[in-house]
Design a protein around this motif. Structure first.
Motif, PDB file in Angstrom:
ATOM      1  N   ILE A 133       0.837  -1.202   0.000  1.00  0.00           N
ATOM      2  CA  ILE A 133       0.000   0.000   0.000  1.00  0.00           C
ATOM      3  C   ILE A 133       0.869   1.248   0.000  1.00  0.00           C
ATOM      4  O   ILE A 133       0.559   2.242  -0.671  1.00  0.00           O
ATOM      5  CB  ILE A 133      -0.976  -0.012   1.187  1.00  0.00           C
ATOM      6  N   TYR A 136       2.049   1.631  -3.546  1.00  0.00           N
ATOM      7  CA  TYR A 136       0.947   2.137  -4.370  1.00  0.00           C
ATOM      8  C   TYR A 136       0.785   3.642  -4.189  1.00  0.00           C
ATOM      9  O   TYR A 136       0.680   4.385  -5.166  1.00  0.00           O
ATOM     10  CB  TYR A 136      -0.353   1.419  -3.999  1.00  0.00           C
ATOM     11  N   ARG A 137       0.761   4.084  -2.956  1.00  0.00           N
ATOM     12  CA  ARG A 137       0.587   5.518  -2.692  1.00  0.00           C
ATOM     13  C   ARG A 137       1.728   6.326  -3.293  1.00  0.00           C
ATOM     14  O   ARG A 137       1.508   7.375  -3.922  1.00  0.00           O
ATOM     15  CB  ARG A 137       0.497   5.747  -1.180  1.00  0.00           C
ATOM     16  N   LEU A 279       1.419   5.585   5.743  1.00  0.00           N
ATOM     17  CA  LEU A 279       0.252   4.734   5.516  1.00  0.00           C
ATOM     18  C   LEU A 279      -0.873   5.015   6.513  1.00  0.00           C
ATOM     19  O   LEU A 279      -2.053   5.033   6.146  1.00  0.00           O
ATOM     20  CB  LEU A 279       0.681   3.268   5.605  1.00  0.00           C
ATOM     21  N   VAL A 287      -6.480   3.605   0.968  1.00  0.00           N
ATOM     22  CA  VAL A 287      -6.213   2.208   1.307  1.00  0.00           C
ATOM     23  C   VAL A 287      -7.109   1.282   0.496  1.00  0.00           C
ATOM     24  O   VAL A 287      -6.660   0.254  -0.037  1.00  0.00           O
ATOM     25  CB  VAL A 287      -6.403   1.978   2.822  1.00  0.00           C
ATOM     26  N   ALA A 290      -5.955   1.277  -3.104  1.00  0.00           N
ATOM     27  CA  ALA A 290      -4.714   0.509  -3.200  1.00  0.00           C
ATOM     28  C   ALA A 290      -5.005  -0.984  -3.178  1.00  0.00           C
ATOM     29  O   ALA A 290      -4.448  -1.743  -3.987  1.00  0.00           O
ATOM     30  CB  ALA A 290      -3.780   0.892  -2.059  1.00  0.00           C
ATOM     31  N   ALA A 291      -5.858  -1.417  -2.269  1.00  0.00           N
ATOM     32  CA  ALA A 291      -6.169  -2.844  -2.156  1.00  0.00           C
ATOM     33  C   ALA A 291      -6.768  -3.384  -3.445  1.00  0.00           C
ATOM     34  O   ALA A 291      -6.444  -4.504  -3.880  1.00  0.00           O
ATOM     35  CB  ALA A 291      -7.116  -3.084  -0.980  1.00  0.00           C
TER      36      ALA A 291
END
Length: 343
Positions: A133, A136-137, A279, A287, A290-291
């Motif tokens: 995550i 991803y961010r 995070l 979140v 991202a998931a």
């Protein structure tokens, strides 16, 4: 059930194995039978606190944010998962005393529980959370970049990953390549270079053996689009040398120091954007996004683990959670996992 707890801050010796009753989930909660728990630097830093012996926000705490397992029970109003589903978890212990994954059963909010696609193993599921995550961010904060990752989202972009052999670096390399970027990474030696190459980096630069800026500029003459930075205090001068106009630098850690000095004029002239990434405070919407993308990448086989994929695994059982924490705290390269129950 077997549970690891600590009641004060300190070294790994404050972690204790105890027996506790299994509790039922409340409204909006899910009970997960943990198969594998993942250990991250954030876990030992939370356990350490700022000094030994500090009081906690709760009487005691179950550690570890990441994990995977089966849904064992659901509370009222839960619709995203069902009993028996294979799942992975994120932020399990955040602001909660008893929800960490270092135990046989964890009860946590449903929005922190995500279906684990059938091609993925429980080991993969427990290796996602914090590293994936965060990656991803970092890959979705650039001014000229995508707001969501998918195949093709980073086509034509050049991403520089500092520290590509670490868990976040590994996930960043994999997600960036899956999304279409050309990936450059910097590492400290040949062993880590082999890991970063196995993870999928197109170009690996050993920063102890070369003129790093010149080598990166030979790959990206116009500069890199995005830098995912683990050590801003050490790398700020290098980052300035290789970033392009309107490029972004996403900082997710403070390895090498807490203070950074920037040349305002030079950054000003290049319209450089710094984005800090933590995070815990990115917000639930990020979140969730991202998931969804991480699961898509898993379905495409893009987030492999193991030494052959550039991420060596170190395994412990629940009774040796203190040893697992100590190994992560020592700065080991790879991913530390705790086998809690049989999948």
């Amino acid at each position: 059930m077997k549970t690891i707890v600590y009641s004060e801050t300190g070294d790994p010796s404050v972690l204790h194995l105890v027996e506790r009753p299994v509790i039922d989930p409340g409204a909006g909660e899910v009970r997960v039978r943990i198969v594998v728990s993942g250990v991250n630097p954030t876990d030992w830093k939370s356990r350490r606190g700022s000094a030994p012996g500090e009081a906690l926000a709760f009487a005691d705490v179950v550690p570890n944010q990441d994990g995977s397992g089966f849904v064992d029970a659901v509370g009222a109003g839960v619709s995203n998962v069902s009993v028996g589903d294979r799942v992975w978890l994120a932020l399990a212990a955040y602001q909660r005393a008893n929800s960490g994954t270092a135990q046989e059963f964890a009860v946590l909010p449903a929005e922190r529980v995500f279906l684990l696609p059938s091609p993925a193993s429980f080991e993969q599921g427990a290796s996602l959370g914090v590293p994936a995550i965060t990656a991803y961010r970092a890959l979705t904060v650039a001014e000229d970049g995508p707001r969501r990752l998918h195949p093709g989202a980073l086509d034509g972009k050049i991403v520089l990953v500092a520290g590509g052999a670490g868990a976040v670096g590994h996930a960043t390399i994999q997600l960036a390549r899956w999304a279409g970027a050309t990936v450059i990474t910097t590492v400290s030696g040949s062993a880590k270079a082999a890991l970063a190459t196995a993870a999928g980096a197109h170009h690996v630069v050993i920063y102890t053996d070369s003129d790093v800026a010149t080598e990166i500029r030979s790959i990206a003459p116009d500069g890199v689009d995005l830098i995912v930075e683990v050590a801003p205090a050490q790398n700020s001068a290098l980052d300035l040398e290789v970033i392009r106009n309107r490029g972004s630098i996403a900082v997710y850690a403070n390895n090498g120091g807490d203070q950074i000095t920037l040349d305002v004029r030079k950054h000003f002239s290049l319209n450089v954007r710094y984005q800090f990434v933590l995070l815990y405070t990115v917000g639930l919407e990020v979140v969730q996004q991202a998931a969804a993308s991480i699961n898509e990448a898993l379905m495409d086989g893009a987030l492999s683990i193991g030494v052959e994929a550039g991420l060596q695994l170190h395994r412990f059982d629940l009774a040796h959670t203190a040893d697992a924490h100590a190994l992560v705290e020592s700065g080991v390269t790879g991913k530390v996992l705790i086998d809690v129950s049989v999948g």
